[in-house]
Design a protein around this motif. Structure first.
Motif, PDB file in Angstrom:
ATOM      1  N   HIS A   1      -1.563   5.704  -8.183  1.00 26.41           N
ATOM      2  CA  HIS A   1      -1.415   4.938  -6.946  1.00 26.41           C
ATOM      3  C   HIS A   1      -1.611   3.464  -7.248  1.00 26.41           C
ATOM      4  CE1 HIS A   1      -5.739   5.560  -7.240  1.00 26.41           C
ATOM      5  NE2 HIS A   1      -5.955   4.612  -6.335  1.00 26.41           N
TER       6      HIS A   1
ATOM      7  N   HIS B   1      -3.494   0.796  -7.113  1.00 25.16           N
ATOM      8  CA  HIS B   1      -4.763   0.070  -7.074  1.00 25.16           C
ATOM      9  C   HIS B   1      -4.981  -0.541  -8.451  1.00 25.16           C
ATOM     10  CE1 HIS B   1      -6.833   2.096  -3.366  1.00 25.16           C
ATOM     11  NE2 HIS B   1      -6.047   1.081  -3.044  1.00 25.16           N
TER      12      HIS B   1
ATOM     13  N   HIS C   1      -6.128   1.225 -11.674  1.00 24.04           N
ATOM     14  CA  HIS C   1      -5.249   2.261 -12.249  1.00 24.04           C
ATOM     15  C   HIS C   1      -4.054   1.681 -13.012  1.00 24.04           C
ATOM     16  CE1 HIS C   1      -7.301   5.618 -10.151  1.00 24.04           C
ATOM     17  NE2 HIS C   1      -7.735   4.581  -9.451  1.00 24.04           N
TER      18      HIS C   1
ATOM     19  N   HIS D   1      -5.926   8.511   0.411  1.00 22.46           N
ATOM     20  CA  HIS D   1      -6.561   7.333  -0.207  1.00 22.46           C
ATOM     21  C   HIS D   1      -5.602   6.143  -0.103  1.00 22.46           C
ATOM     22  CE1 HIS D   1      -8.993   5.043  -3.016  1.00 22.46           C
ATOM     23  NE2 HIS D   1      -8.009   4.983  -3.892  1.00 22.46           N
TER      24      HIS D   1
ATOM     25  N   ASP E   1      -8.117   9.596  -7.634  1.00 21.96           N
ATOM     26  CA  ASP E   1      -9.233   9.049  -6.844  1.00 21.96           C
ATOM     27  C   ASP E   1      -9.761  10.006  -5.776  1.00 21.96           C
ATOM     28  OD1 ASP E   1      -9.662   6.817  -8.291  1.00 21.96           O
ATOM     29  OD2 ASP E   1      -8.930   5.386  -6.798  1.00 21.96           O
TER      30      ASP E   1
HETATM   31 ZN   LIG Z   1      -7.884   3.821  -5.745  1.00 20.48          ZN
END
Ligand SMILES: [Zn+2]
Length: 298
Positions: A63, A65, A68, A150, A169
């Motif tokens: 995802h 973020h 990551h 998330h 996550d």
């Molecule tokens: Zn995250």
């Protein structure tokens, strides 16, 4: 594979986890590598990854973020993320938009990300994939499983025949599930928890502190505790609604972070979390919103 002092390598059949030497707490995390007879896949190259350790054929980003994608700039191969999050991998500014920050919060968060991560402006070449997308690595398959909540495009990856489910996550931390982004959803998070609960794997890999959990019984026990945090937050909110409250009241009271935590994104996460729980409570007719933005128990 090249040794690096930044992480400890552990093998799980065809899967190798590069466990962060920093324990996996944000901004660090655990990177997953999958080695098949024909190709190699890396998932979520973390801040601890300072070069492509395997000559990867593809990278999957769970995802959009920053933690990551922290090591993604070291990879020249094709990069993938779910359709709903790929824009945030393509552009750091879109990633930041996803946090729903006020202009002042955005400046502070942008600065903090600049201090912690050497991120480029984005990876415009990133390719969008959907639920069920399979990376065929020869004798190993890695299948993308859409697990929204998330973020809207948050995904896990099931690696077979090893029986390794990477849950990213949905990290089983005592802190509990995070759903403070614009694209977050409590109900989708709960559905995603049920999705992973139903998958019988041998190992379950998380990106952060808990690392790899062995066995579905232990995973499901921890998943119950983790999901429970969502209900505890909702209970805390219901107790606080002992008299009429506004969203800023709830943000100041805090449902997610402890009072002493002072980080630039705390108010944004509290705001979104409060809104999402209020929406649920309104939908369940436990709370009503009066026309001046005040929430009261029914
Ligand atoms: Zn995250």
């Amino acid at each position: 594979m090249d040794a690096s002092p930044n992480f400890r390598e552990t093998r799980f059949d065809d899967v190798t986890v590069l466990a962060s030497s920093h324990g996996g707490a944000f901004p660090h995390g655990n990177t997953v590598m999958v080695t098949g007879s024909q190709a190699r896949l890396v998932i979520d190259p973390s801040l601890d990854v300072d070069h492509d350790p395997v000559g990867a054929d593809a990278v999957m980003i769970s995802h959009a973020h920053e933690d990551h994608i922290a090591g993604l700039r070291h990879f020249t191969c094709e990069k993938y993320a779910h359709h709903a999050d790929v824009a945030g991998v393509r552009s750091l500014q879109v990633l930041l938009d996803g946090y729903g920050l006020t202009p002042a919060e955005r400046l502070a968060v942008d600065e903090q990300i600049g201090d912690q991560f050497a991120l480029p402006d984005g990876f415009p070449e990133a390719i969008g994939v959907g639920d069920g997308h399979t990376f065929d690595l020869g004798d190993v398959r890695a299948t993308v499983i859409h697990l929204p909540g998330h973020t809207a495009g948050h995904c896990g990856v099931l690696i077979e025949p090893a029986g390794f489910l990477y849950v990213a996550d949905i990290d089983l931390s005592s802190f509990g599930p995070m759903y403070g982004d614009v694209g977050s959803s409590v109900d989708e998070y709960l559905t995603s928890i049920e999705t992973v609960r139903a998958i019988d794997a041998r190992w379950y890999g998380t990106f952060h502190q808990k690392g790899v959990i062995e066995g579905s019984a232990e995973f499901r026990r921890r998943l119950d505790d983790y999901a429970e945090v969502i209900l505890r937050r909702e209970q805390r909110l219901l107790e606080f609604l002992d008299r009429p409250r506004t969203v800023p009241d709830i943000v100041a009271h805090r449902l997610v972070y402890r009072p002493h935590v002072d980080l630039p994104f705390v108010d944004a996460v509290e705001r979104r979390t409060a809104q999402l729980h209020l929406e649920r409570l309104v939908a369940h007719e436990q709370v009503i919103e009066t026309d001046d933005g005040v929430f009261v128990l029914t």
